[in-house]
Design a protein around this motif. Structure first.
Motif, PDB file in Angstrom:
ATOM      1  N   ALA A 100      49.934  55.226  45.471  1.00  0.00           N
ATOM      2  CA  ALA A 100      50.904  53.958  45.660  1.00  0.00           C
ATOM      3  C   ALA A 100      49.957  52.974  44.077  1.00  0.00           C
ATOM      4  N   ALA A 101      50.403  52.261  43.149  1.00  0.00           N
ATOM      5  CA  ALA A 101      50.141  51.917  42.161  1.00  0.00           C
ATOM      6  C   ALA A 101      49.543  50.870  42.889  1.00  0.00           C
ATOM      7  N   PRO A 102      48.096  50.128  42.466  1.00  0.00           N
ATOM      8  CA  PRO A 102      48.018  48.314  42.981  1.00  0.00           C
ATOM      9  C   PRO A 102      48.797  47.389  42.454  1.00  0.00           C
ATOM     10  N   SER A 103      50.289  46.393  43.970  1.00  0.00           N
ATOM     11  CA  SER A 103      50.191  45.226  43.045  1.00  0.00           C
ATOM     12  C   SER A 103      49.304  44.160  42.893  1.00  0.00           C
ATOM     13  N   SER A 104      47.787  44.322  43.336  1.00  0.00           N
ATOM     14  CA  SER A 104      46.958  43.066  43.379  1.00  0.00           C
ATOM     15  C   SER A 104      46.258  43.238  42.664  1.00  0.00           C
ATOM     16  N   PRO A 105      44.660  42.541  42.274  1.00  0.00           N
ATOM     17  CA  PRO A 105      43.725  42.940  42.426  1.00  0.00           C
ATOM     18  C   PRO A 105      42.890  43.182  43.073  1.00  0.00           C
ATOM     19  N   PRO A 106      43.283  42.965  44.325  1.00  0.00           N
ATOM     20  CA  PRO A 106      41.934  43.018  45.632  1.00  0.00           C
ATOM     21  C   PRO A 106      42.720  45.342  45.569  1.00  0.00           C
ATOM     22  N   GLY A 107      43.810  45.086  45.359  1.00  0.00           N
ATOM     23  CA  GLY A 107      43.939  46.342  45.238  1.00  0.00           C
ATOM     24  C   GLY A 107      43.953  47.269  44.185  1.00  0.00           C
ATOM     25  N   ILE A 108      43.962  47.119  43.404  1.00  0.00           N
ATOM     26  CA  ILE A 108      43.163  47.555  42.003  1.00  0.00           C
ATOM     27  C   ILE A 108      41.274  47.801  42.685  1.00  0.00           C
ATOM     28  N   LEU A 109      40.705  47.248  42.769  1.00  0.00           N
ATOM     29  CA  LEU A 109      39.634  47.828  43.802  1.00  0.00           C
ATOM     30  C   LEU A 109      39.848  49.394  45.196  1.00  0.00           C
ATOM     31  N   THR A 110      40.658  49.063  45.626  1.00  0.00           N
ATOM     32  CA  THR A 110      40.955  50.039  46.393  1.00  0.00           C
ATOM     33  C   THR A 110      41.488  51.446  46.030  1.00  0.00           C
ATOM     34  N   SER A 111      42.334  50.967  44.977  1.00  0.00           N
ATOM     35  CA  SER A 111      43.043  52.217  44.770  1.00  0.00           C
ATOM     36  C   SER A 111      42.827  53.512  44.193  1.00  0.00           C
ATOM     37  N   SER A 112      43.265  54.712  44.376  1.00  0.00           N
ATOM     38  CA  SER A 112      42.138  56.195  44.070  1.00  0.00           C
ATOM     39  C   SER A 112      43.339  56.282  42.643  1.00  0.00           C
ATOM     40  N   LEU A 113      43.720  55.550  42.028  1.00  0.00           N
ATOM     41  CA  LEU A 113      44.652  55.754  41.095  1.00  0.00           C
ATOM     42  C   LEU A 113      44.328  55.642  39.835  1.00  0.00           C
ATOM     43  N   PHE A 114      43.086  54.696  39.774  1.00  0.00           N
ATOM     44  CA  PHE A 114      42.169  54.674  38.863  1.00  0.00           C
ATOM     45  C   PHE A 114      41.228  54.759  38.897  1.00  0.00           C
ATOM     46  N   SER A 115      39.803  55.434  38.555  1.00  0.00           N
ATOM     47  CA  SER A 115      38.828  55.614  38.265  1.00  0.00           C
ATOM     48  C   SER A 115      37.670  54.692  38.017  1.00  0.00           C
ATOM     49  N   LEU A 116      36.362  54.699  38.849  1.00  0.00           N
ATOM     50  CA  LEU A 116      35.398  53.445  38.741  1.00  0.00           C
ATOM     51  C   LEU A 116      35.908  52.937  37.391  1.00  0.00           C
ATOM     52  N   GLY A 117      35.216  53.318  36.613  1.00  0.00           N
ATOM     53  CA  GLY A 117      35.151  52.973  34.930  1.00  0.00           C
ATOM     54  C   GLY A 117      36.233  52.340  34.487  1.00  0.00           C
ATOM     55  N   GLY A 118      38.169  52.897  35.116  1.00  0.00           N
ATOM     56  CA  GLY A 118      39.158  52.613  34.997  1.00  0.00           C
ATOM     57  C   GLY A 118      39.219  51.326  35.073  1.00  0.00           C
ATOM     58  N   LYS A 119      38.147  50.568  36.212  1.00  0.00           N
ATOM     59  CA  LYS A 119      38.921  49.638  37.597  1.00  0.00           C
ATOM     60  C   LYS A 119      37.908  48.308  36.535  1.00  0.00           C
ATOM     61  N   PHE A 120      36.710  48.628  35.976  1.00  0.00           N
ATOM     62  CA  PHE A 120      35.519  47.806  35.233  1.00  0.00           C
ATOM     63  C   PHE A 120      36.602  47.482  34.228  1.00  0.00           C
ATOM     64  N   ARG A 121      37.334  48.704  33.393  1.00  0.00           N
ATOM     65  CA  ARG A 121      37.613  47.889  31.829  1.00  0.00           C
ATOM     66  C   ARG A 121      38.927  47.268  32.129  1.00  0.00           C
ATOM     67  N   LEU A 122      39.415  47.098  33.601  1.00  0.00           N
ATOM     68  CA  LEU A 122      39.992  46.278  33.906  1.00  0.00           C
ATOM     69  C   LEU A 122      39.980  44.940  34.088  1.00  0.00           C
ATOM     70  N   PHE A 123      39.004  44.605  34.617  1.00  0.00           N
ATOM     71  CA  PHE A 123      38.549  43.397  34.861  1.00  0.00           C
ATOM     72  C   PHE A 123      37.934  42.743  33.711  1.00  0.00           C
ATOM     73  N   GLY A 124      37.025  43.723  32.935  1.00  0.00           N
ATOM     74  CA  GLY A 124      36.747  43.254  31.639  1.00  0.00           C
ATOM     75  C   GLY A 124      37.694  42.746  30.566  1.00  0.00           C
ATOM     76  N   GLU A 125      39.045  43.300  30.162  1.00  0.00           N
ATOM     77  CA  GLU A 125      39.553  42.660  29.981  1.00  0.00           C
ATOM     78  C   GLU A 125      39.686  41.505  29.385  1.00  0.00           C
ATOM     79  N   VAL A 126      39.773  40.405  30.077  1.00  0.00           N
ATOM     80  CA  VAL A 126      40.165  39.147  30.365  1.00  0.00           C
ATOM     81  C   VAL A 126      39.306  38.761  29.132  1.00  0.00           C
ATOM     82  N   LEU A 127      38.449  39.019  28.920  1.00  0.00           N
ATOM     83  CA  LEU A 127      37.109  38.933  27.734  1.00  0.00           C
ATOM     84  C   LEU A 127      37.247  38.885  26.963  1.00  0.00           C
ATOM     85  N   LYS A 128      38.748  39.847  26.579  1.00  0.00           N
ATOM     86  CA  LYS A 128      38.783  39.892  25.541  1.00  0.00           C
ATOM     87  C   LYS A 128      39.539  38.337  24.694  1.00  0.00           C
TER      88      LYS A 128
END
Length: 457
Positions: A100-128
């Protein structure tokens, strides 16, 4: 009092019908010419006993107050069918199993859909920071620059397969997803851009959350039928092939035929709401010129939509979602499967489920035109592997589109310029629809309204 403006609309798909509806309401005299024997184009629904099958799109996002108002004004509000609670999940295949694709920021952290590196890139994107690109880039590289490979492979790739039946490595970021292109220029961060857009919707009185997903009691095919019903009885000509458009002293002369009988009519404005191939063939001018011939090069990959019905006990997956998409990295033979009977009520008999298997697209063009026997064999094997379907289907219906969805690929600017140049050279001739304004149903409805406003200007 001056006579009402006479407007010809070529194409009775959703864009053409939307344009005709808005023009008629504004007092214009409209005539719609459609080559086929029905309105709506790919937006068509078939009721077969207790089964309800969509030939093309399966749902529409109620994404604006204008769309909500249109649904009310054409009498569809009472038959509006919202997505069921059972359709809350969006599944994506990873390592051979639906996640199941995550539907919220907390869901991204616990989801197995994305790797740990992918999750860090998601949260770091807000600094662009805001970025103005000198040239267009493919959609995959655009998203990769914001979120990294993992999001491209397991977020963007299956999404683009589901929407475009296309390849994000080839699509234009600027033209295929202009809202993302604009967000990068204005805010830098796609995530911050989405937050800003949500605040703007809230300030304007619209819901800041995701748009409601809806259909109608007898399917999306009710939409073009309802639009057509709002027009005068003699406004739509079915089975009408337009041969040529010729500029006259006071407007346009349209030459069309049906059953080998040629007819001529005069109009003040002509609106073209056609697929690319039809636009490319259209003769415009006294010398039989085809100024839109370049549009013949626009890629429309073939797509097969195979609807399969099963008894509920034949499927082990809970089907608690919209459907399941297949990233290219998973090497499956299908684009995805929609859980049609979970999405909306009334799609399958009691005790049964309906699944729509999508095949073909840019990577498997052969499956866009294959036989029903071959497609059913492939679909059964794929469904058994990914959602635990057993046995033979109790119902099957196939709809194929040899030219399904225009691909807004890199370099699409030249097609846009060809349409702009044609309009500039031929006053009173206007072009709109999925080849120019976006491929979604809301895009096409908005394109029709825009054409109507331009025709009345």
């Amino acid at each position: 009092m001056s006579a009402p403006r006479r407007v010809a609309i070529i194409g009775a798909g959703v864009t053409g019908l939307s344009a005709a509806y808005h023009l008629h309401r504004a007092g214009a005299a409209v005539r719609v010419f459609e080559r086929s024997d029905r309105v709506g184009g790919p937006v068509h629904s078939t009721r077969d006993g207790d089964w309800l099958v969509e030939s093309g799109p399966n749902s529409i996002q109620e994404s604006s107050t204008e769309l909500t108002r249109l649904i009310q004004d054409i009498g569809l509000d009472e038959v509006r069918s919202p997505a069921q609670a059972a359709a809350r999940n969006r599944y994506i295949l990873r390592n051979g199993r639906p996640v199941a694709a995550p539907s919220s920021p907390p869901g991204i952290l616990t989801s197995s859909l994305f790797s740990l590196g992918g999750k860090f890139r998601l949260f770091g994107e807000v600094l662009k920071r805001p970025r103005v690109r000198r040239s267009d880039v493919n959609l995959a590289d655009f998203v990769r620059s914001h979120f990294g490979d993992d999001i491209v492979d397991y977020g963007l790739n299956p999404f683009v397969s589901g929407v475009y039946a296309g390849d994000p490595e080839k699509l234009s970021a600027k033209h295929a997803f202009p809202s993302l292109w604009k967000m990068e220029r204005e805010t830098g961060s796609i995530i911050r851009g989405q937050i800003k857009a949500a605040k703007q919707r809230r300030a304007s009185g619209e819901s800041a959350g995701p748009p409601a997903i809806i259909s109608f009691q007898d399917g999306l095919g009710m939409l073009p039928l309802a639009l057509a019903k709002q027009l005068p009885p003699d406004a739509i000509e079915l089975g009408a092939s337009v041969n040529s458009l010729v500029r006259s002293a006071d407007g346009w002369k349209l030459v069309w035929n049906r059953s080998e009988q040629t007819q001529t009519e005069s109009f003040d404005r002509v609106l073209l709401a056609l697929p690319a191939a039809a636009l490319a063939r259209l003769s415009i001018g006294s010398l039989g010129e085809c100024p839109l011939a370049a549009l013949a090069d626009i890629d429309y990959p073939p797509v097969s939509a195979l609807f399969l019905g099963y008894r509920r006990e034949q499927v082990s997956h809970p089907l608690d979602g919209f459907g399941l998409l297949m990233p290219q990295k998973e090497h499956r033979q299908i684009l995805g499967v929609l859980f049609s009977s979970s999405l909306f009520a009334g799609r399958a008999p009691a005790g049964h489920v309906g699944l729509t298997v999508m095949m073909g697209g840019v990577h498997r063009r052969d499956l866009g035109t294959a036989s029903q026997e071959q497609l059913t064999k492939i679909a059964r094997a794929e469904l058994a592997a990914v959602i635990g379907v057993t046995g033979e289907p109790v119902y099957a219906r196939l709809r194929q589109w040899p030219r399904a969805i225009p691909q807004y690929t890199l370099g699409y600017e030249r097609y846009v310029k060809a349409m702009e140049q044609c309009e500039n050279q031929h006053s009173g001739l206007l072009i709109g629809g999925h080849v120019r304004d976006g491929i979604s149903l809301p895009n096409c409805l908005s394109a029709g309204a825009k054409l109507a406003r331009r025709a009345l200007a």
